[in-house]
Design a protein around this motif. Sequence first.
Motif, PDB file in Angstrom:
ATOM      1  N   ILE A 198      49.366  37.169  52.196  1.00 19.80           N
ATOM      2  CA  ILE A 198      50.460  37.148  53.177  1.00 19.80           C
ATOM      3  C   ILE A 198      51.672  36.441  52.583  1.00 19.80           C
ATOM      4  N   MET A 199      51.429  35.293  51.968  1.00 23.24           N
ATOM      5  CA  MET A 199      52.530  34.528  51.388  1.00 23.24           C
ATOM      6  C   MET A 199      53.230  35.319  50.288  1.00 23.24           C
ATOM      7  N   ALA A 200      52.463  36.040  49.488  1.00 21.02           N
ATOM      8  CA  ALA A 200      53.060  36.859  48.426  1.00 21.02           C
ATOM      9  C   ALA A 200      53.890  37.993  49.021  1.00 21.02           C
ATOM     10  N   LYS A 201      53.359  38.649  50.040  1.00 24.49           N
ATOM     11  CA  LYS A 201      54.072  39.766  50.655  1.00 24.49           C
ATOM     12  C   LYS A 201      55.355  39.317  51.342  1.00 24.49           C
ATOM     13  N   LEU A 202      55.329  38.124  51.927  1.00 19.30           N
ATOM     14  CA  LEU A 202      56.511  37.620  52.622  1.00 19.30           C
ATOM     15  C   LEU A 202      57.465  36.895  51.681  1.00 19.30           C
ATOM     16  N   GLY A 203      56.988  36.568  50.510  1.00 16.53           N
ATOM     17  CA  GLY A 203      57.826  35.855  49.551  1.00 16.53           C
ATOM     18  C   GLY A 203      58.047  34.407  49.933  1.00 16.53           C
ATOM     19  N   VAL A 204      57.023  33.779  50.514  1.00 11.02           N
ATOM     20  CA  VAL A 204      57.116  32.376  50.911  1.00 11.02           C
ATOM     21  C   VAL A 204      56.085  31.563  50.143  1.00 11.02           C
ATOM     22  N   LYS A 205      56.266  30.228  50.156  1.00 11.01           N
ATOM     23  CA  LYS A 205      55.381  29.363  49.379  1.00 11.01           C
ATOM     24  C   LYS A 205      54.577  28.386  50.216  1.00 11.01           C
ATOM     25  N   SER A 206      54.778  28.389  51.533  1.00 10.48           N
ATOM     26  CA  SER A 206      54.029  27.475  52.384  1.00 10.48           C
ATOM     27  C   SER A 206      53.879  28.066  53.779  1.00 10.48           C
ATOM     28  N   VAL A 207      52.984  27.478  54.524  1.00 11.58           N
ATOM     29  CA  VAL A 207      52.779  27.929  55.896  1.00 11.58           C
ATOM     30  C   VAL A 207      54.023  27.642  56.733  1.00 11.58           C
ATOM     31  N   ILE A 208      54.715  26.567  56.421  1.00  9.20           N
ATOM     32  CA  ILE A 208      55.943  26.240  57.151  1.00  9.20           C
ATOM     33  C   ILE A 208      56.994  27.318  56.910  1.00  9.20           C
ATOM     34  N   GLU A 209      57.151  27.739  55.650  1.00  4.10           N
ATOM     35  CA  GLU A 209      58.082  28.827  55.357  1.00  4.10           C
ATOM     36  C   GLU A 209      57.647  30.119  56.057  1.00  4.10           C
ATOM     37  N   MET A 210      56.339  30.338  56.111  1.00  4.79           N
ATOM     38  CA  MET A 210      55.795  31.511  56.783  1.00  4.79           C
ATOM     39  C   MET A 210      56.169  31.483  58.263  1.00  4.79           C
ATOM     40  N   ALA A 211      55.982  30.340  58.895  1.00  2.00           N
ATOM     41  CA  ALA A 211      56.321  30.198  60.315  1.00  2.00           C
ATOM     42  C   ALA A 211      57.819  30.373  60.531  1.00  2.00           C
TER      43      ALA A 211
END
Length: 102
Positions: A80-93
């Motif tokens: 998920i993080m790779a697909k969204l291009g984020v590095k943390s759950v906080i960035e994901m949120a």
Amino acid sequence: MDEILFAAKHVLNGYLFFPSDILNSISGLANLGESATPSHTLTAREISVLSYLIKGFKNKEIAQVLFISSKTVSTYKTRIMAKLGVKSVIEMANYVTKNNLL
């Protein structure tokens, strides 16, 4: 009746099933991966894991709810993080909130 049979087969095989009217109401999630990385979309299971992650659930808790191992949750989280291009759950949120996906 067809949708009920379809759902029953999928649930018995260990998959989640969401009625079409619910999927239509959260259609923004279906394109979640496309907006972040062209040609990639999140799977239904990745969307489920994502929703628990941004609610603050730990991998072990998600594993118990979804009846999968915590290592599998970790794998989904990484994808998920790779697909969204984020590095943390906080960035994901933040990504989910910024794009009004949930």
